[in-house]
Design a protein around this motif. Structure first.
Motif, short mmCIF file in Angstrom:
data_model
loop_
_atom_site.label_atom_id
_atom_site.label_comp_id
_atom_site.label_asym_id
_atom_site.label_seq_id
_atom_site.Cartn_x
_atom_site.Cartn_y
_atom_site.Cartn_z
N SER A 200 0.70 -0.92 -0.07
CA SER A 200 -0.05 -0.09 0.26
C SER A 200 0.89 1.09 0.03
CB SER A 200 -0.98 -0.03 1.41
OG SER A 200 -1.44 1.27 1.38
N ILE A 201 0.81 1.89 -1.10
CA ILE A 201 1.73 3.21 -1.41
C ILE A 201 0.72 4.21 -1.34
CG2 ILE A 201 3.49 4.42 -2.74
CD1 ILE A 201 4.36 2.05 -0.90
N PRO A 202 0.98 5.47 -0.79
CA PRO A 202 0.18 6.79 -1.05
C PRO A 202 0.07 6.98 -2.50
CG PRO A 202 1.96 7.42 0.05
CD PRO A 202 2.10 5.76 -0.09
N HIS A 203 -1.06 7.53 -2.79
CA HIS A 203 -1.36 8.24 -4.13
C HIS A 203 -1.11 9.79 -3.66
CE1 HIS A 203 -3.54 10.66 -7.48
NE2 HIS A 203 -3.60 9.22 -8.01
N PRO A 204 -0.33 10.57 -4.55
CA PRO A 204 0.06 11.85 -4.42
C PRO A 204 -1.02 12.92 -4.00
CG PRO A 204 0.89 11.16 -6.80
CD PRO A 204 0.07 10.05 -5.99
N GLN A 205 -2.32 12.60 -4.59
CA GLN A 205 -3.44 13.39 -4.12
C GLN A 205 -4.37 12.80 -3.24
OE1 GLN A 205 -4.81 14.96 -8.16
NE2 GLN A 205 -2.79 16.10 -8.22
N ARG A 206 -3.95 11.98 -2.54
CA ARG A 206 -5.13 11.10 -1.71
C ARG A 206 -4.52 11.00 -0.40
NH1 ARG A 206 -7.28 6.13 -5.54
NH2 ARG A 206 -8.20 7.64 -7.31
N GLY A 207 -5.34 11.09 0.64
CA GLY A 207 -4.93 10.90 2.09
C GLY A 207 -5.31 9.47 2.49
N GLY A 208 -5.88 9.33 3.55
CA GLY A 208 -6.39 8.07 4.20
C GLY A 208 -5.16 7.45 4.82
N LEU A 209 -5.46 5.98 4.75
CA LEU A 209 -4.39 4.87 5.46
C LEU A 209 -3.29 4.93 4.89
CD1 LEU A 209 -4.03 2.85 7.86
CD2 LEU A 209 -4.98 1.19 6.20
N SER A 210 -3.04 4.66 3.60
CA SER A 210 -1.78 4.80 3.03
C SER A 210 -0.85 5.99 3.18
CB SER A 210 -1.97 4.37 1.51
OG SER A 210 -2.67 5.59 0.82
N TYR A 211 -1.51 7.22 3.04
CA TYR A 211 -0.82 8.17 3.24
C TYR A 211 -0.46 8.16 5.04
CZ TYR A 211 0.12 13.36 3.61
OH TYR A 211 0.63 14.50 3.48
N LEU A 212 -1.29 8.05 6.14
CA LEU A 212 -0.76 7.83 7.19
C LEU A 212 0.36 6.85 7.45
CD1 LEU A 212 -1.15 8.38 10.32
CD2 LEU A 212 -2.74 6.82 10.27
N SER A 213 0.20 5.65 6.72
CA SER A 213 1.24 4.84 6.88
C SER A 213 2.80 5.17 6.31
CB SER A 213 1.05 3.47 6.10
OG SER A 213 -0.21 2.77 6.65
N ALA A 214 2.77 6.20 5.27
CA ALA A 214 3.78 6.57 4.64
C ALA A 214 4.44 7.46 5.63
CB ALA A 214 3.47 7.09 3.18
N GLU A 215 3.70 8.27 6.20
CA GLU A 215 4.10 9.63 7.10
C GLU A 215 4.67 8.96 8.38
OE1 GLU A 215 1.93 12.68 10.11
OE2 GLU A 215 0.98 12.48 7.82
N LEU A 216 4.30 7.70 8.74
CA LEU A 216 4.76 6.96 10.07
C LEU A 216 6.30 6.45 9.88
CD1 LEU A 216 1.54 5.16 11.35
CD2 LEU A 216 2.91 7.30 12.44
N CYS A 217 6.32 5.90 8.40
CA CYS A 217 7.57 5.37 8.03
C CYS A 217 8.73 6.49 7.87
CB CYS A 217 7.32 4.51 6.67
SG CYS A 217 6.33 2.90 6.97
N LEU A 266 2.64 -3.11 16.97
CA LEU A 266 3.85 -2.19 16.75
C LEU A 266 4.40 -1.88 18.16
CD1 LEU A 266 2.34 -0.27 13.71
CD2 LEU A 266 3.97 -2.00 13.55
N ALA A 267 5.55 -1.71 18.04
CA ALA A 267 6.17 -1.10 19.30
C ALA A 267 5.76 0.20 19.91
CB ALA A 267 7.74 -1.31 19.43
N ASP A 268 5.54 1.00 18.64
CA ASP A 268 5.30 2.46 19.15
C ASP A 268 3.74 2.53 19.34
OD1 ASP A 268 4.85 5.20 19.22
OD2 ASP A 268 5.70 5.66 17.42
N PRO A 269 3.35 3.12 20.63
CA PRO A 269 1.78 3.09 20.62
C PRO A 269 1.18 4.11 20.13
CG PRO A 269 3.11 3.82 22.82
CD PRO A 269 4.05 3.09 21.91
N ASP A 270 1.77 5.16 19.55
CA ASP A 270 1.37 6.14 18.95
C ASP A 270 0.70 6.03 17.47
OD1 ASP A 270 1.62 7.96 21.01
OD2 ASP A 270 3.40 8.63 20.52
N CYS A 271 1.29 4.73 17.07
CA CYS A 271 0.83 4.44 15.89
C CYS A 271 -0.68 4.02 15.76
CB CYS A 271 1.48 3.08 15.37
SG CYS A 271 3.36 3.49 14.70
N GLN A 272 -1.33 5.25 15.49
CA GLN A 272 -2.91 4.93 15.77
C GLN A 272 -3.63 5.53 14.46
OE1 GLN A 272 -5.13 4.38 18.84
NE2 GLN A 272 -3.13 3.55 19.81
#
Length: 298
Positions: A200-217, A266-272
């Motif tokens: 799951s890789i984010p689309h440049p103009q879409r948010g949602g879960l894939s965007y959040l996952s990429a931001e956390l990484c 996940l070890a980080d509890p902030d991954c919400q």
């Protein structure tokens, strides 16, 4: 013009068989009752009752008028109840959509059940749309409620977004993945996933879960490496099962996942991840009632 009061008085007298009994049931003076019936007869230009020394009897005109008058009162009552229910948001069809990463399961289905029990006159039409499509449909008035995951990158005028609840993200891996066979006891560190293939890789103009996952990484210093086959829909569950890669998925997606996919903490509890509700800025009574009941149930 014939009034509803006159219709009600006439029907009551016909059903009771006397002016005095009808007056008692209606809590009005008999003289007032008689006056309204005389006005009704004057308007119709024909007597409805034969006044006898005993009890009033319906004339032929009265017998013809009675069933229609009773039907009119019944329909008027139904129309009044219908208008009240619509005005209070208790009647109608609610058009709801959810994104693919907000599965209709668990607590969401429970809250919907609570709403339908609370509003027996309401129905729901549920479809699945991306977050962006939901916001567009809401802005155009073709949708009443949207359920999506934050963040939303492009807001729509006239649409509001209400956060509902947070849920932890988990790492979903194929059955034979090394992390599934030997998971770390304290959870997975995102930094250790740098060389893993993400489906799951984010689309440049879409948010949602894939965007959040990429931001956390990216907070851990890397952008997720794309698998050879990627998806932002529920198809990603099948891709993980087939071994194409891994993904960060919300806890609720375990409800719809194949049984052999492993979900690791996940070890980080902030991954919400945050599930939010979207609707028009000025919702209809039906939508407002849903939001109140739905949020309370959650």
């Amino acid at each position: 013009m014939i009034s509803t009061r006159q219709l009600r008085y006439f029907v009551e007298i016909a059903e009771c068989g006397s002016f005095s009994a009808a007056a008692e049931r209606l809590f009005v003076a008999q003289s007032a009752l008689s006056r309204q019936i005389k006005e009704l007869e004057s308007h119709l230009q024909t007597p409805l009752f034969e006044r006898t020394s005993r009890l009033p009897r319906l004339t032929a005109a009265g017998k013809a008028f009675f069933p229609r008058a009773r039907t009119l009162l019944t329909e008027l009552h139904k129309a009044s109840e219908h208008a009240t229910q619509v005005g209070h948001g208790q009647l109608g069809t609610l058009r709801l959509s959810h994104s693919s990463t907000v599965p209709m399961s668990g607590r969401l289905l429970g809250a919907i059940s609570t709403y339908l029990e609370h509003c027996p006159g309401a129905n729901m039409d549920i479809v699945k749309l991306s977050s962006e499509a939901q916001l567009e449909e809401l802005a155009q008035g073709r949708l009443d409620i949207g359920l999506l995951r934050l963040p939303v990158l492009r807001q729509r005028e006239g649409v509001q977004i209400i956060p509902l609840f947070n849920e932890p993200l988990l790492l979903a891996v194929p059955p034979q993945h090394p992390l599934a066979l030997d998971p770390p006891p304290r959870g997975i560190d995102l930094a250790d996933l740098k060389q893993q293939a993400f489906i799951s890789i984010p689309h440049p103009q879409r948010g949602g879960l894939s965007y959040l996952s990429a931001e956390l990484c990216m907070r851990q210093g890397f952008f997720p490496k794309a698998a050879r086959v990627v998806s932002r829909k529920t198809t990603q569950l099948q891709l993980i099962q087939a071994g194409f890669g891994i993904a960060l998925l919300p806890q609720s997606m375990r409800d719809i996942a194949p049984a052999n996919i492993h979900f690791l903490p996940l070890a980080d509890p902030d991954c919400q991840s945050t599930v939010a509700l979207a609707c028009r800025q000025q919702p209809t009574p039906l939508v407002a009632q849903f939001i109140e009941t739905f949020r309370s149930a959650l």
